[in-house]
Enzyme design. Structure first.
Site, PDB file in Angstrom:
ATOM      1  N   GLY A 230       0.960   2.446  -9.083  1.00 47.83           N
ATOM      2  CA  GLY A 230       0.154   1.365  -8.486  1.00 47.83           C
ATOM      3  C   GLY A 230       0.170   0.206  -9.489  1.00 47.83           C
TER       4      GLY A 230
ATOM      5  N   VAL B  94       6.581   5.583  -4.476  1.00 47.65           N
ATOM      6  CA  VAL B  94       5.662   7.007  -4.676  1.00 47.65           C
ATOM      7  C   VAL B  94       5.734   7.653  -3.585  1.00 47.65           C
ATOM      8  CG1 VAL B  94       3.506   8.053  -5.660  1.00 47.65           C
ATOM      9  CG2 VAL B  94       4.678   6.026  -6.720  1.00 47.65           C
TER      10      VAL B  94
ATOM     11  N   GLU C  99     -13.208 -15.288   6.203  1.00 45.70           N
ATOM     12  CA  GLU C  99     -12.329 -16.232   5.638  1.00 45.70           C
ATOM     13  C   GLU C  99     -11.392 -16.689   6.283  1.00 45.70           C
ATOM     14  OE1 GLU C  99     -11.985 -14.327   1.720  1.00 45.70           O
ATOM     15  OE2 GLU C  99     -13.836 -15.294   0.833  1.00 45.70           O
TER      16      GLU C  99
HETATM   17  C1  LIG Z   1      -6.893 -10.053   2.308  1.00 47.89           C
HETATM   18  C2  LIG Z   1      -7.776  -9.172   1.230  1.00 47.89           C
HETATM   19  C3  LIG Z   1      -8.683  -9.847   0.552  1.00 47.89           C
HETATM   20  C4  LIG Z   1      -9.414  -9.412  -0.387  1.00 47.89           C
HETATM   21  N1  LIG Z   1     -10.410  -9.979  -0.991  1.00 47.89           N
HETATM   22  C5  LIG Z   1     -11.228  -9.346  -2.066  1.00 47.89           C
HETATM   23  C6  LIG Z   1     -12.290 -10.020  -2.690  1.00 47.89           C
HETATM   24  O1  LIG Z   1     -12.333 -11.516  -2.467  1.00 47.89           O
HETATM   25  N2  LIG Z   1     -12.986  -9.382  -3.521  1.00 47.89           N
HETATM   26  C7  LIG Z   1     -12.897  -8.033  -3.673  1.00 47.89           C
HETATM   27  O2  LIG Z   1     -13.345  -7.655  -4.731  1.00 47.89           O
HETATM   28  N3  LIG Z   1     -11.895  -7.543  -3.211  1.00 47.89           N
HETATM   29  C8  LIG Z   1     -11.027  -7.838  -2.222  1.00 47.89           C
HETATM   30  N4  LIG Z   1     -10.190  -7.260  -1.646  1.00 47.89           N
HETATM   31  C9  LIG Z   1     -10.056  -5.612  -1.907  1.00 47.89           C
HETATM   32  C10 LIG Z   1      -9.140  -5.755  -3.037  1.00 47.89           C
HETATM   33  O3  LIG Z   1      -7.855  -6.108  -2.827  1.00 47.89           O
HETATM   34  C11 LIG Z   1      -8.907  -4.019  -3.178  1.00 47.89           C
HETATM   35  O4  LIG Z   1     -10.289  -3.399  -3.281  1.00 47.89           O
HETATM   36  C12 LIG Z   1      -8.204  -3.883  -4.453  1.00 47.89           C
HETATM   37  O5  LIG Z   1      -7.069  -4.434  -4.542  1.00 47.89           O
HETATM   38  C13 LIG Z   1      -8.126  -2.628  -4.929  1.00 47.89           C
HETATM   39  O6  LIG Z   1      -7.337  -2.212  -6.223  1.00 47.89           O
HETATM   40  P1  LIG Z   1      -6.259  -1.010  -6.329  1.00 47.89           P
HETATM   41  O7  LIG Z   1      -5.709  -1.191  -7.629  1.00 47.89           O
HETATM   42  O8  LIG Z   1      -6.830   0.211  -5.693  1.00 47.89           O
HETATM   43  O9  LIG Z   1      -5.120  -1.246  -5.208  1.00 47.89           O
HETATM   44  P2  LIG Z   1      -4.143  -2.754  -5.063  1.00 47.89           P
HETATM   45  O10 LIG Z   1      -4.650  -3.952  -5.620  1.00 47.89           O
HETATM   46  O11 LIG Z   1      -3.999  -2.684  -3.413  1.00 47.89           O
HETATM   47  O12 LIG Z   1      -2.887  -2.030  -5.626  1.00 47.89           O
HETATM   48  C14 LIG Z   1      -2.183  -1.088  -5.177  1.00 47.89           C
HETATM   49  C15 LIG Z   1      -0.553  -0.986  -5.509  1.00 47.89           C
HETATM   50  O13 LIG Z   1      -0.071  -0.154  -5.298  1.00 47.89           O
HETATM   51  C16 LIG Z   1       1.316  -0.388  -4.992  1.00 47.89           C
HETATM   52  N5  LIG Z   1       1.412   0.785  -3.806  1.00 47.89           N
HETATM   53  C17 LIG Z   1       1.203   1.353  -2.487  1.00 47.89           C
HETATM   54  N6  LIG Z   1       1.638   2.378  -2.119  1.00 47.89           N
HETATM   55  C18 LIG Z   1       2.739   2.722  -2.900  1.00 47.89           C
HETATM   56  C19 LIG Z   1       3.782   3.518  -2.850  1.00 47.89           C
HETATM   57  N7  LIG Z   1       3.753   4.631  -1.929  1.00 47.89           N
HETATM   58  N8  LIG Z   1       4.574   3.784  -4.095  1.00 47.89           N
HETATM   59  C20 LIG Z   1       4.535   2.743  -4.982  1.00 47.89           C
HETATM   60  N9  LIG Z   1       3.520   1.628  -5.195  1.00 47.89           N
HETATM   61  C21 LIG Z   1       2.735   1.779  -3.842  1.00 47.89           C
HETATM   62  C22 LIG Z   1       0.972  -1.656  -3.945  1.00 47.89           C
HETATM   63  O14 LIG Z   1       2.243  -2.231  -3.817  1.00 47.89           O
HETATM   64  C23 LIG Z   1      -0.044  -2.159  -4.988  1.00 47.89           C
HETATM   65  O15 LIG Z   1       0.657  -2.829  -5.917  1.00 47.89           O
HETATM   66  C24 LIG Z   1      -9.408  -7.867  -0.783  1.00 47.89           C
HETATM   67  C25 LIG Z   1      -8.142  -7.297   0.097  1.00 47.89           C
HETATM   68  C26 LIG Z   1      -7.538  -7.818   1.049  1.00 47.89           C
HETATM   69  C27 LIG Z   1      -6.429  -7.177   1.638  1.00 47.89           C
END
Ligand SMILES: Cc1cc2nc3c(=O)[nH]c(=O)nc-3n(C[C@H](O)[C@H](O)[C@H](O)COP(=O)(O)OP(=O)(O)OC[C@H]3O[C@@H](n4cnc5c(N)ncnc54)[C@H](O)[C@@H]3O)c2cc1C
Length: 422
Positions: free
Chosen positions: A11, A79, A170
């Protein structure tokens, strides 16, 4: 020469990318794996959906972002699971051996098993979903312009956003402004009194994680922008042209945007590990997986607990966890043990269109224009790269000064090309 330990990160979102960056110059080889070749800046996804920004302004190729990291490489792959015994991450590109594994695959929309929602509502998690929402809104206006039947026009021009959290608030605010300030100039011959933007929330308030006065301020601000806020409105069923609420009330609407449910990515369910609320993987306070100290879970996928409750699915949580895991890997390589993760809450905020936002930063509470200035500042400095920051700033200024969003293009996906004359 003995090979260096291999850290595989599943990810390239906020958690995974931060972890890779924090391992810069560490004596390890890092492999970032993602099913998309880009990193998405989710906080501005609703601006893609509401035609303020183009997708390229909120997403950056992972390879460009890791260019400064000499010890990191990227693999585009999906994955599927993990073989903990063989120490391999399983992907559609084959198994990837690891010495340390960081699972950071984020979260997905949750329709709570409601098939009608999954079929008819738009999610707002992925870049292509943002584009799909933009297409739908613009298409509905085009269709409504040439629809004779008034009731049908009203249905086409009713946009429902489900979920009164920050994303729903938003999206509803931006959508109301898109229709009232921008599209009203394009569709002079359309009866714009028919346009409805409805925000539906099952609880009795919006922005449940914010303090009471900020919730109220957000509601008032949305209503002043023409959004109909319906509280205690639980969606039971959705069709192509209506929403049925649990109390029997029906709203004719042909566009439904779902922001009310989110659960951990499907990768979590395939690991055979204990899961917490929202399908998040249970971890030790060190973010390690019980029984597998070389495996870490971070971000939305992880159910890390603080004070008895799971940490929220937020960017600061994912980034701080990513940094913590990188520090732990460095420590372990130097012969030290893993330490517990402690979250430092920087605060939360949500914007409600132009000139209005609510922000809760420790004891500081901001609403209205001040909140909006704070929101602008924080988001601008956090947009992924200097280039994006400049373009985003220009687009925001253009929108602000001229009430115009030039990105009102209806783009078809490559696999649904318009029929061409033979
Ligand atoms: C529309 C929206 C607005 C948001 N606004 C805010 C905000 O203003 N402030 C805030 O703090 N949080 C916000 N969030 C929440 C925030 O985006 C998440 O909490 C944050 O992105 C989590 O980080 P992460 O690394 O866990 O996951 P992500 O940043 O989502 O990254 C996960 C990655 O894993 C990859 N992935 C997933 N499944 C697979 C797979 N099976 N195989 C390979 N790759 C995979 C995806 O492509 C992605 O690149 C928002 C979320 C959304 C949807």
């Amino acid at each position: 020469m003995t090979p260096r330990p291999r850290v595989v990160i599943a990810g390239a979102g906020f958690g995974g990318l931060t972890c890779a960056r924090a391992l810069k110059n560490a004596p390890v080889d890092v492999l970032l794996v993602d099913r998309n070749n880009y990193h998405l800046f989710t906080p501005l996804l609703y601006q893609v959906a509401s035609a303020v920004l183009d997708p390229g302004e909120i997403a950056r190729p992972v390879r460009q972002l890791i260019r400064p990291l000499r010890n990191a490489d990227f693999l585009l792959a999906n994955v599927t699971s993990v073989d903990f015994e063989q120490r391999q991450l399983l992907t559609d590109h084959g198994p990837l051996p690891y010495d340390y594994l960081v699972l950071a695959s984020g979260s997905q929309s949750d329709y709570f098993g409601n098939a009608s929602l999954a079929q008819h509502a738009f999610g707002l998690k992925e870049l292509d979903e943002g584009l799909a929402v933009r297409n739908r809104i613009l298409m509905r206006f085009e269709e409504a312009r040439w629809t004779v039947d008034r009731e049908r026009r009203r249905t086409l021009l009713t946009f429902a956003v489900v979920g009164g959290g920050p994303t729903g608030v938003e999206m509803a605010g931006a959508l109301a402004e898109l229709t009232r300030l921008v599209l009203s100039k394009d569709y002079r011959d359309l009866d714009l009194d028919l346009v409805r933007v409805v925000l539906l929330e099952a609880a009795g308030w919006l922005l449940g994680t914010f303090a009471e006065p900020l919730r109220e301020a957000a509601r008032r601000s949305l209503e002043s922008k023409g959004v109909e806020v319906l509280l205690k409105a639980k969606v039971a069923n959705v069709t192509a042209s209506s929403i049925l609420l649990a109390d029997g009330h029906e709203i004719p609407a042909s566009t439904v945007i779902w922001t009310a449910g989110v659960r951990a990515s499907e990768v979590g369910g395939d690991l055979g590990l204990p899961l917490g609320r929202q399908g998040r993987v249970q971890v030790l306070p060190t973010l390690q997986v019980n029984g597998h100290p070389e495996v870490f879970v971070i971000g939305d996928l992880a159910g890390a607990v603080d004070g008895g409750a799971q940490l929220p699915m937020l960017i600061p949580v994912a980034m701080q966890e990513g940094r913590h895991v990188a520090a732990t890997i460095r420590d372990v390589l130097r012969g030290y043990g893993a330490t517990n993760f402690l979250y430092k809450d920087p605060g939360i905020m949500a914007t409600i269109g132009r000139n209005s936002a609510v922000a809760q930063l420790g004891p500081i509470r901001l609403t209205g224009f001040l909140g909006w200035l704070m929101w602008l500042f924080v988001h601008l400095i956090n947009v992924i790269s200097f280039r994006s920051r400049l373009i985003v700033l220009v687009n925001w200024a253009w929108d602000y000064l001229f009430y115009d969003r030039p990105i009102r293009l209806i783009l078809r996906a490559a696999d649904e090309k318009a029929p061409r004359p033979k």
